[in-house]
Design a protein around this motif. Structure first.
Motif, PDB file in Angstrom:
ATOM      1  N   THR A 194       7.024  -3.062  -7.407  1.00  0.00           N
ATOM      2  CA  THR A 194       7.269  -4.126  -6.430  1.00  0.00           C
ATOM      3  C   THR A 194       7.657  -3.558  -5.070  1.00  0.00           C
ATOM      4  O   THR A 194       8.522  -2.683  -4.977  1.00  0.00           O
ATOM      5  CB  THR A 194       8.377  -5.070  -6.927  1.00  0.00           C
ATOM      6  OG1 THR A 194       8.028  -5.586  -8.212  1.00  0.00           O
ATOM      7  CG2 THR A 194       8.585  -6.228  -5.965  1.00  0.00           C
ATOM      8  N   GLN A 201       4.226  -6.165   7.157  1.00  0.00           N
ATOM      9  CA  GLN A 201       3.134  -5.734   6.293  1.00  0.00           C
ATOM     10  C   GLN A 201       3.143  -4.220   6.187  1.00  0.00           C
ATOM     11  O   GLN A 201       3.529  -3.524   7.129  1.00  0.00           O
ATOM     12  CB  GLN A 201       1.793  -6.214   6.846  1.00  0.00           C
ATOM     13  CG  GLN A 201       0.613  -6.034   5.902  1.00  0.00           C
ATOM     14  CD  GLN A 201      -0.660  -6.631   6.470  1.00  0.00           C
ATOM     15  OE1 GLN A 201      -1.156  -6.187   7.499  1.00  0.00           O
ATOM     16  NE2 GLN A 201      -1.193  -7.653   5.814  1.00  0.00           N
ATOM     17  N   ASP A 219      -3.746  -5.734  -7.541  1.00  0.00           N
ATOM     18  CA  ASP A 219      -2.757  -6.744  -7.896  1.00  0.00           C
ATOM     19  C   ASP A 219      -2.876  -7.020  -9.393  1.00  0.00           C
ATOM     20  O   ASP A 219      -3.670  -6.364 -10.105  1.00  0.00           O
ATOM     21  CB  ASP A 219      -2.943  -8.008  -7.054  1.00  0.00           C
ATOM     22  CG  ASP A 219      -4.286  -8.702  -7.275  1.00  0.00           C
ATOM     23  OD1 ASP A 219      -4.991  -8.354  -8.252  1.00  0.00           O
ATOM     24  OD2 ASP A 219      -4.621  -9.581  -6.470  1.00  0.00           O
ATOM     25  N   LEU A 225      -6.070  -3.448  -3.551  1.00  0.00           N
ATOM     26  CA  LEU A 225      -5.186  -3.747  -2.428  1.00  0.00           C
ATOM     27  C   LEU A 225      -5.126  -2.568  -1.459  1.00  0.00           C
ATOM     28  O   LEU A 225      -5.054  -1.412  -1.879  1.00  0.00           O
ATOM     29  CB  LEU A 225      -3.765  -4.043  -2.926  1.00  0.00           C
ATOM     30  CG  LEU A 225      -3.570  -5.303  -3.767  1.00  0.00           C
ATOM     31  CD1 LEU A 225      -2.131  -5.389  -4.245  1.00  0.00           C
ATOM     32  CD2 LEU A 225      -3.932  -6.543  -2.965  1.00  0.00           C
ATOM     33  N   ALA A 228       0.101  -4.863   1.786  1.00  0.00           N
ATOM     34  CA  ALA A 228       1.035  -5.644   0.972  1.00  0.00           C
ATOM     35  C   ALA A 228       2.189  -6.108   1.848  1.00  0.00           C
ATOM     36  O   ALA A 228       2.365  -5.653   2.981  1.00  0.00           O
ATOM     37  CB  ALA A 228       1.555  -4.798  -0.196  1.00  0.00           C
ATOM     38  N   THR A 232       5.311  -8.037  -2.978  1.00  0.00           N
ATOM     39  CA  THR A 232       3.996  -7.799  -3.591  1.00  0.00           C
ATOM     40  C   THR A 232       4.135  -6.861  -4.790  1.00  0.00           C
ATOM     41  O   THR A 232       4.836  -5.851  -4.729  1.00  0.00           O
ATOM     42  CB  THR A 232       3.024  -7.180  -2.573  1.00  0.00           C
ATOM     43  OG1 THR A 232       2.847  -8.077  -1.482  1.00  0.00           O
ATOM     44  CG2 THR A 232       1.677  -6.905  -3.214  1.00  0.00           C
TER      45      THR A 232
END
Length: 449
Positions: A194, A201, A219, A225, A228, A232
């Motif tokens: 996490t 960002q 994800d 990705l 994030a 996220t």
């Protein structure tokens, strides 16, 4: 797979220091300062420099900071890591939030010195006297020090800040990953990891090893990705049939680091608290370890000031037990299990240990346990040995050993930069000497067989 405590510069270069994320900076020295007087007790005082330090951030950026560790020295060009309050002396300090209030309501966050003068009643403040008054007020809460600014207006500012200060909450981290190590079997998504950040960002990139093995950062739904935000969840998507191995990912952003973040040094240089930041580079890394069978470990570590040591958390996502040795004790993590071991470390001591496992798994953790400020004057009191580190201003005249309060004595906000290094070298030589005797005896015994 052991523990070395006391080697003063064992982690000095910082290359193997396990950083949980955020900014990494190098101390450039004390730049904006005036004089203060520290009460040493027994009728003795010491004149010390009080004000703003500056740091340069790895990647890009500049930081300004104040000391929250008055009785410890600064080390020349020391490396600093953004660090949670709980892993510094602030964690057990009920007045830590008042320091944050001072930072938000004084110089350099309030750079209109005329307005600051009017609000505080301190007339004619300059950058130097405002910095000195702010530092003095901080020391009263960070160290419980009996300290006064020598300039009357700087002292008036310090008194006003001390009286007005209110407890605030610790600011968010600029960037970190929780956890920063995961494991599992190939053929699935390993995680989540996490993102925690104050930036809007962050960019996300897998390491070259990950890309070469076909491992992607995704994800929970498997979508790749490249960016994030706060909260996220990231996963390592490891294709089925991938050879046993490991890889890492890096998240990065350019942001202003929140005022009030603590900065601690792995080389035992006095702890700092952030007073100002330009747009600066912040990073965080996470690793993944995978295999098809057997033990599949992941290991993380963080300082635990409340327990006086380092918490090492080992998990095992494999199908057989994972056994490792730490600080002379063997530990076993069953398949699918997790365990946290607190390794005791003396205050101000360096630690350096490595945990190894199957398929070349190896995690090394280094640092210095610096959880307390010195409560009473003694070794390390500012300037008592007459040695002014190069990160501080040179004495403006007189002796650096003068404790009479005479004019012109601007010693460093900490003792000699050499003392901890000398002590560390001494301990390291004792350890090295003992190891050498052990191996020599073993060699002789083998030769006589």
């Amino acid at each position: 797979m052991g523990l070395l405590a006391g080697a003063g510069n064992a982690a000095a270069d910082g290359d193997d220091v396990h950083h949980q994320g955020g900014a990494v900076a190098t101390l450039d020295g004390l730049k904006t300062y005036d004089s203060a007087r520290l009460d040493l007790g027994d009728g003795k005082t010491k004149n010390i420099a009080a004000g703003l330090f500056e740091m340069s951030v790895e990647g890009s950026g500049r930081l300004q900071s104040y000391c929250i560790d008055i009785h410890n020295p600064t080390q020349d060009k020391a490396k600093y890591l953004e660090t949670p309050w709980a892993q510094t002396s602030l964690g057990a300090n009920e007045n830590a939030g008042k320091i944050l209030w001072i930072l938000q309501n004084s110089y350099p966050q309030v750079d209109d010195l005329t307005a600051l003068s009017q609000k505080s009643g301190a007339q004619g403040l300059t950058a130097k006297t405002a910095a000195a008054g702010t530092q003095v007020a901080i020391w009263r809460f960070s160290d419980g020090a009996k300290v006064e600014a020598r300039d009357a207006q700087a002292e008036k500012l310090a008194d006003w800040l001390e009286a007005q200060a209110q407890n605030l909450q610790e600011p968010k981290t600029s960037l970190t990953l929780e956890p920063n190590a995961v494991s599992g079997k190939a053929g699935g998504k390993l995680g989540p990891v996490t993102v925690r950040t104050d930036a809007g960002q962050v960019s996300v990139a897998a390491s070259a090893d990950a890309a070469g093995a076909g491992v992607k950062v995704t994800d929970k739904d498997g979508k790749a990705l490249t960016s994030a935000g706060d909260g996220t969840e990231l996963y390592f998507d490891v294709p089925e049939g991938t050879a046993d191995g490991s890889a890492s990912l890096t998240v990065r952003a350019t942001t202003e680091i929140p005022v009030g973040r603590a900065f601690a040094s792995p080389s035992k240089s006095q702890t700092q608290i952030l007073a100002g930041s330009s747009e600066s580079t912040v990073t965080a890394d996470a690793t993944a370890n995978w295999a098809t069978k057997g033990a599949i470990p992941s290991v993380t570590a963080e300082k635990n000031c409340a327990k006086g040591g380092v918490d090492v958390t080992a998990s095992n996502e494999g199908d057989t037990p994972f056994t490792f040795e730490l600080a002379g004790t063997e530990h076993t993590i069953e398949a699918g299990g997790s365990k946290t071991v607190t390794v005791p470390v003396d205050e101000d001591a360096a630690y350096d240990f490595t945990i190894e496992g199957p398929n070349g798994f190896s995690e090394r953790f280094q640092g210095v346990l610096d959880c307390k400020t010195q409560g009473t004057p003694g070794t390390g009191t500012p300037g008592t040995d007459g040695d002014t580190p190069s990160s501080a201003p040179s004495p403006a005249g007189g002796s650096a050993d003068d404790t009479t309060g005479g004019e012109g004595d601007l010693a460093n906000t900490g003792g000699s930069s050499a003392t901890p290094v000398i002590a560390g070298i001494a301990v390291a030589l004792v350890v090295a000497g003992g190891a050498a005797m052990f191996f020599l005896r073993k060699k002789k015994a083998a030769a006589g067989e």
